[in-house]
Design a protein around this motif. Structure first.
Motif, short mmCIF file in Angstrom:
data_model
loop_
_atom_site.label_atom_id
_atom_site.label_comp_id
_atom_site.label_asym_id
_atom_site.label_seq_id
_atom_site.Cartn_x
_atom_site.Cartn_y
_atom_site.Cartn_z
N PRO A 97 45.41 45.74 52.74
CA PRO A 97 46.28 45.23 51.39
C PRO A 97 45.43 45.90 50.11
O PRO A 97 44.21 46.11 50.02
N THR A 98 46.17 46.03 49.36
CA THR A 98 45.54 46.26 47.76
C THR A 98 45.51 44.73 47.10
O THR A 98 46.43 44.33 46.07
N GLY A 99 44.64 44.06 47.74
CA GLY A 99 44.67 42.44 47.29
C GLY A 99 45.55 41.56 48.44
O GLY A 99 46.78 42.27 48.53
N SER A 100 45.13 40.46 48.61
CA SER A 100 45.96 39.58 49.41
C SER A 100 45.22 37.95 49.61
O SER A 100 44.06 38.00 49.59
N PRO A 101 46.20 37.16 49.23
CA PRO A 101 45.66 35.85 49.38
C PRO A 101 44.71 35.38 50.57
O PRO A 101 45.27 35.62 51.60
N ALA A 102 43.89 34.83 50.49
CA ALA A 102 42.92 34.58 51.53
C ALA A 102 42.68 32.83 51.53
O ALA A 102 42.29 32.41 52.56
N GLY A 103 43.24 32.23 50.48
CA GLY A 103 43.13 30.95 50.31
C GLY A 103 43.74 30.16 49.10
O GLY A 103 44.45 30.82 48.55
N PHE A 104 44.01 28.95 49.11
CA PHE A 104 44.81 28.10 48.03
C PHE A 104 43.82 27.64 47.15
O PHE A 104 43.53 26.51 47.31
N VAL A 105 43.30 28.49 46.20
CA VAL A 105 42.26 28.14 45.14
C VAL A 105 43.00 27.73 43.91
O VAL A 105 42.55 26.73 43.28
N ALA A 106 44.10 28.13 43.66
CA ALA A 106 44.91 27.82 42.40
C ALA A 106 46.14 27.98 42.55
O ALA A 106 46.71 28.34 43.39
N ASP A 107 46.96 27.02 41.64
CA ASP A 107 48.27 26.89 41.62
C ASP A 107 48.83 27.15 40.15
O ASP A 107 48.09 27.23 39.21
N VAL A 108 50.26 26.94 40.25
CA VAL A 108 51.02 27.09 38.96
C VAL A 108 51.78 25.96 38.93
O VAL A 108 52.92 25.63 39.37
N VAL A 109 51.66 24.96 37.84
CA VAL A 109 52.31 23.72 37.81
C VAL A 109 53.30 23.74 36.67
O VAL A 109 53.06 24.21 35.57
N ALA A 110 54.77 23.39 36.90
CA ALA A 110 55.52 22.93 36.13
C ALA A 110 55.23 22.06 34.94
O ALA A 110 54.71 20.75 35.09
#
Length: 447
Positions: A351-364
């Motif tokens: 891959p050209t970058g791929s998520p490996a963990g849940f480190v950050a989120d985007v909150v409404a």
């Protein structure tokens, strides 16, 4: 650096990399204009809710009419042309398709498409960074378990930033900060699709407003897209969000290493090993010369006196102490560079970058005082914007992810500037995207 040679070999063997594109919007159209000219690649199918519009897009992108006239997938395979359709299930059922590009931009729809592509045994290039931030870590794990590749989209800024980080680490450098530039003022968080025009006309010469999607441009200006893209970088690289997310400090490309260093060294960062987005405007609203509004960067640390001396000798963009230095890319070409991902996924299984963990989120986060009974309108809308947060903080606060903050009703009032929680909305817990997001949270929750 051998991808073009590998593609040429596939072309010589008469078996090009066959691609299906879902969504012929802006990103998809930019890919299509180059894909037609790429040796060893065949866009065998384009799936769009409006096939007639997709064909018009192809014409705009320079495709001869006969090249998009294949009446079926079999015709496309035999002729080397492209089949345009709204039947995704039929396309995914064809074993000759190797790579699927998801480019719809809708997070819930993107998750459904991604799951279907993985189930069908296709490698996936996820242009839809909204879906990636909502549940990409679990999607990537599903793909890996199936022996498939899940990849961020080269040409879009998150993948380019991941490459910067990978370069730095492969060279033994500590990454202090990585990110991009944008146009930002604090008041932009309250922009709506109606008021965004007041900003757009300041720097775009707009003669036909029908060609502009105000929600899309509003997402770029109100801070949402920046939060989404930096969260994707964190999840792919392990860099962390700053405690309260992005602060958008003003900086030129030549000031990156001075501004984006820890506060202990006179910079703006709360922590090291983080992400940040720099503004091309001063807080007074003036343009910064030599800004990085369309570019990406990484700031590294020289951990020995010798390394710092080399920063100076080789004209790195070092700070006044010589301890920190920056490398930047001035621009990006989004879909026109997407062929790198397609080739890497198909030929290298990388891959050209791929998520490996849940480190950050985007909150409404509320753009104004919101009242119970109102309907949220999601990314780029008039009700909420997306704020980057550490994933642990998001989970601890039961925060509502931005990707699920569209077409849902508020059940209680929310004050301007407050981050919403799951309890603030009436949400369909049986929805595929909602269930998958909840499963992702459980899978990657901190111990």
């Amino acid at each position: 650096m051998n991808l073009s040679r590998m593609l040429a070999a596939r072309a010589a063997e008469g078996r090009p990399v066959r691609v299906a594109l879902i969504g012929a919007g802006k990103f998809g159209s930019m890919y299509l204009t180059q894909a037609r000219l790429t040796t060893g690649v065949q866009v065998a199918a384009i799936v769009d809710l409006d096939p007639a519009r997709a064909r018009r897009t192809l014409a705009t992108c320079g495709w001869p009419e006969e090249q998009s006239a294949a009446e079926s997938l079999d015709d496309a395979m035999a002729s080397g042309a492209t089949h345009v359709t709204d039947d995704l299930a039929r396309v995914l059922s064809d074993a000759r398709i190797e790579v699927v590009i998801e480019a719809t931009g809708d997070p819930a729809v993107g998750i459904r498409h991604a799951l279907a592509a993985i189930e069908a045994g296709k490698h996936l290039v996820m242009v839809n960074v909204e879906a990636d931030v909502l549940a990409g870590p679990l999607l990537a794990r599903r793909a890996e378990s199936a022996g498939l590749v899940y990849s961020l989209a080269w040409g879009d800024q998150p993948a380019l930033i991941c490459e910067h980080v990978d370069w730095a680490r492969a060279c033994g450098f500590h990454v202090v900060c990585a990110g991009k530039g944008t146009r930002y003022l604090p008041a932009y968080h309250q922009l709506t699709p109606d008021t965004v025009w007041d900003v757009l006309v300041q720097y775009l010469h707009i003669t036909d407003r029908s060609l502009i999607n105000p929600k899309m441009f509003n997402s770029f200006l109100d801070g949402t897209k920046s939060g989404i893209e930096m969260a994707a970088v964190c999840n792919a690289t392990g860099l962390v969000s700053q405690p309260d997310g992005l602060t958008f400090p003003p900086a030129s490309r030549f000031e990156l290493s001075s501004v984006l260093r820890p506060k202990a060294f006179g910079g703006s960062l709360e922590t090291t090993g983080t992400t940040e987005v720099v503004s091309s405007l001063t807080r007074a609203g003036d343009d910064i010369p030599h800004h990085l509004a369309m570019g990406t960067y990484v700031v590294i640390e020289g951990e020995t006196d010798y390394a710092r001396r080399c920063f100076q000798e080789y004209h790195m963009l070092e700070d006044d102490s010589g301890r920190f230095a920056a490398l930047y890319r001035p621009t990006h070409m989004i879909g026109m560079e997407l062929g790198v991902s397609v080739a890497s996924v198909a030929l290298r299984r990388e891959p050209t970058g791929s998520p490996a963990g849940f480190v950050a989120d985007v909150v409404a986060t509320a753009k104004r005082d919101l009242k119970a009974g109102e309907m949220l309108d999601g990314e780029g809308g008039a009700t909420v914007w997306g704020k980057q947060q550490p994933a642990a903080s998001s989970l601890a606060g039961n925060r509502l992810p931005l990707g699920l903050a569209a077409h849902v009703k508020l059940v209680r009032d929310v004050a301007e500037g407050a981050m919403l929680s799951w309890d603030d909305v009436a949400i369909d817990t049986t929805d595929t995207a909602v269930r998958f997001r909840r499963e992702m949270e459980e899978t990657f929750a901190p111990a």
